[in-house]
Design a protein around this motif. Structure first.
Motif, PDB file in Angstrom:
ATOM      1  N   ALA A   9      36.644  32.384  35.800  1.00  0.00           N
ATOM      2  CA  ALA A   9      35.478  33.237  36.772  1.00  0.00           C
ATOM      3  C   ALA A   9      35.739  35.166  35.961  1.00  0.00           C
ATOM      4  CB  ALA A   9      36.885  33.843  38.018  1.00  0.00           C
ATOM      5  N   GLY A  10      36.094  35.324  34.749  1.00  0.00           N
ATOM      6  CA  GLY A  10      35.987  36.082  34.001  1.00  0.00           C
ATOM      7  C   GLY A  10      35.805  37.768  34.680  1.00  0.00           C
ATOM      8  N   ILE A  11      35.010  38.732  34.157  1.00  0.00           N
ATOM      9  CA  ILE A  11      35.027  39.792  34.425  1.00  0.00           C
ATOM     10  C   ILE A  11      34.483  39.838  36.052  1.00  0.00           C
ATOM     11  CG2 ILE A  11      34.552  42.427  34.762  1.00  0.00           C
ATOM     12  CD1 ILE A  11      35.070  42.031  31.884  1.00  0.00           C
ATOM     13  N   THR A  12      34.329  40.338  37.292  1.00  0.00           N
ATOM     14  CA  THR A  12      34.231  40.057  38.458  1.00  0.00           C
ATOM     15  C   THR A  12      33.561  41.640  39.815  1.00  0.00           C
ATOM     16  OG1 THR A  12      35.891  39.533  39.998  1.00  0.00           O
ATOM     17  CG2 THR A  12      35.038  37.654  38.851  1.00  0.00           C
ATOM     18  N   GLY A  13      32.847  41.076  40.291  1.00  0.00           N
ATOM     19  CA  GLY A  13      32.575  42.637  40.530  1.00  0.00           C
ATOM     20  C   GLY A  13      31.503  43.593  40.496  1.00  0.00           C
ATOM     21  N   ASP A  14      30.839  44.123  40.993  1.00  0.00           N
ATOM     22  CA  ASP A  14      29.456  44.871  41.256  1.00  0.00           C
ATOM     23  C   ASP A  14      28.992  45.954  40.767  1.00  0.00           C
ATOM     24  OD1 ASP A  14      27.561  42.783  42.651  1.00  0.00           O
ATOM     25  OD2 ASP A  14      29.088  43.405  44.521  1.00  0.00           O
ATOM     26  N   ASP A  15      30.304  46.790  40.879  1.00  0.00           N
ATOM     27  CA  ASP A  15      30.483  48.490  40.269  1.00  0.00           C
ATOM     28  C   ASP A  15      31.505  48.519  39.333  1.00  0.00           C
ATOM     29  OD1 ASP A  15      33.197  49.492  41.782  1.00  0.00           O
ATOM     30  OD2 ASP A  15      32.033  50.244  43.197  1.00  0.00           O
ATOM     31  N   TRP A  16      32.157  49.855  38.968  1.00  0.00           N
ATOM     32  CA  TRP A  16      32.839  50.265  38.260  1.00  0.00           C
ATOM     33  C   TRP A  16      34.551  50.419  37.927  1.00  0.00           C
ATOM     34  CZ3 TRP A  16      35.808  53.847  37.330  1.00  0.00           C
ATOM     35  CH2 TRP A  16      35.785  54.579  38.776  1.00  0.00           C
ATOM     36  N   ARG A  17      34.584  49.997  39.208  1.00  0.00           N
ATOM     37  CA  ARG A  17      35.797  50.125  40.019  1.00  0.00           C
ATOM     38  C   ARG A  17      36.435  48.389  40.576  1.00  0.00           C
ATOM     39  NH1 ARG A  17      33.762  54.069  44.302  1.00  0.00           N
ATOM     40  NH2 ARG A  17      32.134  52.803  44.400  1.00  0.00           N
ATOM     41  N   GLN A  18      35.660  47.633  40.696  1.00  0.00           N
ATOM     42  CA  GLN A  18      35.943  46.882  41.371  1.00  0.00           C
ATOM     43  C   GLN A  18      36.160  45.739  39.258  1.00  0.00           C
ATOM     44  OE1 GLN A  18      31.948  45.533  43.663  1.00  0.00           O
ATOM     45  NE2 GLN A  18      33.661  45.515  44.565  1.00  0.00           N
ATOM     46  N   LYS A  19      34.739  45.764  38.645  1.00  0.00           N
ATOM     47  CA  LYS A  19      35.311  45.221  37.050  1.00  0.00           C
ATOM     48  C   LYS A  19      36.850  45.506  36.523  1.00  0.00           C
ATOM     49  CE  LYS A  19      30.457  44.605  35.977  1.00  0.00           C
ATOM     50  NZ  LYS A  19      30.133  44.187  36.392  1.00  0.00           N
ATOM     51  N   MET A  20      37.136  47.220  36.858  1.00  0.00           N
ATOM     52  CA  MET A  20      38.363  47.771  36.536  1.00  0.00           C
ATOM     53  C   MET A  20      39.369  46.704  37.370  1.00  0.00           C
ATOM     54  SD  MET A  20      38.408  49.875  33.633  1.00  0.00           S
ATOM     55  CE  MET A  20      39.281  50.523  33.741  1.00  0.00           C
ATOM     56  N   LEU A  21      39.630  46.622  38.494  1.00  0.00           N
ATOM     57  CA  LEU A  21      40.568  46.506  39.332  1.00  0.00           C
ATOM     58  C   LEU A  21      40.654  44.396  38.536  1.00  0.00           C
ATOM     59  CD1 LEU A  21      40.144  46.948  42.934  1.00  0.00           C
ATOM     60  CD2 LEU A  21      41.960  47.073  42.054  1.00  0.00           C
ATOM     61  N   SER A  22      39.437  43.889  38.429  1.00  0.00           N
ATOM     62  CA  SER A  22      38.918  42.749  37.259  1.00  0.00           C
ATOM     63  C   SER A  22      40.021  42.581  36.669  1.00  0.00           C
ATOM     64  CB  SER A  22      37.864  41.605  37.848  1.00  0.00           C
ATOM     65  OG  SER A  22      37.447  42.146  36.995  1.00  0.00           O
ATOM     66  N   VAL A  23      39.776  43.599  35.515  1.00  0.00           N
ATOM     67  CA  VAL A  23      40.112  43.122  34.096  1.00  0.00           C
ATOM     68  C   VAL A  23      42.016  43.932  34.039  1.00  0.00           C
ATOM     69  CG1 VAL A  23      40.359  44.770  32.021  1.00  0.00           C
ATOM     70  CG2 VAL A  23      38.080  44.417  33.025  1.00  0.00           C
ATOM     71  N   PHE A  24      42.391  43.858  35.186  1.00  0.00           N
ATOM     72  CA  PHE A  24      43.526  44.298  35.302  1.00  0.00           C
ATOM     73  C   PHE A  24      44.852  43.895  36.054  1.00  0.00           C
ATOM     74  CE2 PHE A  24      42.288  48.666  33.547  1.00  0.00           C
ATOM     75  CZ  PHE A  24      43.127  48.993  33.193  1.00  0.00           C
ATOM     76  N   ASN A  25      43.595  42.570  37.154  1.00  0.00           N
ATOM     77  CA  ASN A  25      44.557  41.923  37.611  1.00  0.00           C
ATOM     78  C   ASN A  25      43.827  40.697  37.194  1.00  0.00           C
ATOM     79  OD1 ASN A  25      46.366  40.476  39.239  1.00  0.00           O
ATOM     80  ND2 ASN A  25      44.481  41.036  40.901  1.00  0.00           N
ATOM     81  N   ARG A  26      43.677  39.632  36.310  1.00  0.00           N
ATOM     82  CA  ARG A  26      43.390  38.525  36.199  1.00  0.00           C
ATOM     83  C   ARG A  26      42.837  37.714  37.670  1.00  0.00           C
ATOM     84  NH1 ARG A  26      45.177  37.782  30.126  1.00  0.00           N
ATOM     85  NH2 ARG A  26      44.938  35.846  30.686  1.00  0.00           N
ATOM     86  N   GLY A  27      44.261  37.503  37.584  1.00  0.00           N
ATOM     87  CA  GLY A  27      44.753  35.845  38.849  1.00  0.00           C
ATOM     88  C   GLY A  27      44.579  34.850  38.125  1.00  0.00           C
ATOM     89  N   GLN A  40      37.967  37.643  53.413  1.00  0.00           N
ATOM     90  CA  GLN A  40      36.869  37.489  53.318  1.00  0.00           C
ATOM     91  C   GLN A  40      36.256  38.891  53.087  1.00  0.00           C
ATOM     92  OE1 GLN A  40      33.576  35.908  53.079  1.00  0.00           O
ATOM     93  NE2 GLN A  40      33.114  37.651  52.010  1.00  0.00           N
ATOM     94  N   MET A  41      37.410  40.235  53.850  1.00  0.00           N
ATOM     95  CA  MET A  41      37.326  41.722  53.583  1.00  0.00           C
ATOM     96  C   MET A  41      37.928  42.262  52.100  1.00  0.00           C
ATOM     97  SD  MET A  41      39.543  44.789  54.668  1.00  0.00           S
ATOM     98  CE  MET A  41      40.594  44.392  53.763  1.00  0.00           C
ATOM     99  N   THR A  42      38.688  41.382  51.571  1.00  0.00           N
ATOM    100  CA  THR A  42      39.398  41.712  50.523  1.00  0.00           C
ATOM    101  C   THR A  42      38.327  41.159  49.367  1.00  0.00           C
ATOM    102  OG1 THR A  42      41.807  40.809  51.211  1.00  0.00           O
ATOM    103  CG2 THR A  42      40.941  40.753  48.908  1.00  0.00           C
ATOM    104  N   MET A  43      37.874  39.790  49.785  1.00  0.00           N
ATOM    105  CA  MET A  43      36.838  39.199  49.039  1.00  0.00           C
ATOM    106  C   MET A  43      36.586  40.903  48.966  1.00  0.00           C
ATOM    107  SD  MET A  43      36.086  35.282  49.636  1.00  0.00           S
ATOM    108  CE  MET A  43      34.893  34.903  48.615  1.00  0.00           C
ATOM    109  N   ASP A  44      35.228  41.427  49.623  1.00  0.00           N
ATOM    110  CA  ASP A  44      34.225  42.326  49.316  1.00  0.00           C
ATOM    111  C   ASP A  44      34.972  43.148  48.903  1.00  0.00           C
ATOM    112  OD1 ASP A  44      32.793  40.197  51.045  1.00  0.00           O
ATOM    113  OD2 ASP A  44      32.647  41.738  53.107  1.00  0.00           O
ATOM    114  N   LEU A  45      36.136  43.703  48.849  1.00  0.00           N
ATOM    115  CA  LEU A  45      36.649  45.083  48.265  1.00  0.00           C
ATOM    116  C   LEU A  45      36.554  44.789  47.011  1.00  0.00           C
ATOM    117  CD1 LEU A  45      37.883  47.556  49.030  1.00  0.00           C
ATOM    118  CD2 LEU A  45      40.044  46.151  49.726  1.00  0.00           C
ATOM    119  N   MET A  46      36.789  43.642  46.971  1.00  0.00           N
ATOM    120  CA  MET A  46      37.223  43.165  45.250  1.00  0.00           C
ATOM    121  C   MET A  46      36.385  43.066  43.801  1.00  0.00           C
ATOM    122  SD  MET A  46      41.023  42.931  44.665  1.00  0.00           S
ATOM    123  CE  MET A  46      42.491  43.694  46.083  1.00  0.00           C
TER     124      MET A  46
END
Length: 177
Positions: free
Chosen positions: A70-88, A138-144
């Motif tokens: 999945a790589g880096i996910t999200g639409d804005d810089w905060r979501q992208k930072m979450l995906s960098v630090f929490n690769r899942g 769904q809410m968590t998906m939207d948030l992250m």
């Protein structure tokens, strides 16, 4: 008597109501290895007992279902930072205690191999094979900033907390892990 014994037996069986399966609902709110393991051990054990099992993945627990590519996910810089630090993914889970910069999970996985304990990934696959329902929140998906395409295949449709609570009200066993 107007029928053979087999016909009478079949008529009697047809009249019997099919008992509803017992339900188990697990809320997976943590993306830690030492919490993901029990979620899937309990889910697969419940399914082996013939229960209808649903796991609702919310907040950090949703990362367990993230695709490895999945790589880096999200639409804005905060979501992208979450995906960098929490690769899942099941391969990048940390320990809630004694993580030791990644050495803790490595030691736990090595111990699991030595003692023939299935990995979280293996248990996830077994759960899917056994028909355990895996609900992403769904809410968590939207948030992250996660889309359905960022998650593994074979999941149920994303659901909300209301759906999880409705199911928990019907369940014999509900656990928050």
């Amino acid at each position: 008597m107007t029928g053979s014994a087999a016909e009478v037996f079949e008529d009697t069986r047809a009249e019997q109501p099919v008992p509803e399966k017992e339900k188990m609902v697990l809320i997976a709110a943590s993306g830690d290895l030492d919490k993901a393991w029990p979620v899937f051990i309990l889910a697969t054990t419940g399914a082996a007992y013939g229960m209808e099992v649903t796991v609702f993945f919310t907040f950090w627990g949703l990362g367990i279902l993230k695709r490895p590519d999945a790589g880096i996910t999200g639409d804005d810089w905060r979501q992208k930072m979450l995906s960098v630090f929490n690769r899942g993914t099941t391969e990048h889970l940390h320990l809630s205690k004694l993580n030791f910069a990644g050495m803790g999970p490595k030691m736990m996985k090595d111990l699991a191999d030595k003692h023939k304990v299935a990995s979280v990934q293996e248990l996830l696959e077994v759960a899917q094979d056994m028909g355990v329902k895996l609900w992403p929140c769904q809410m968590t998906m939207d948030l992250m900033g996660l889309s359905r395409e960022d998650l593994i295949d074979g999941l149920d449709e994303p659901a909300g907390a209301g759906s999880a609570i409705s199911l928990m009200k019907q369940a014999e066993i509900s656990l928050f892990i």
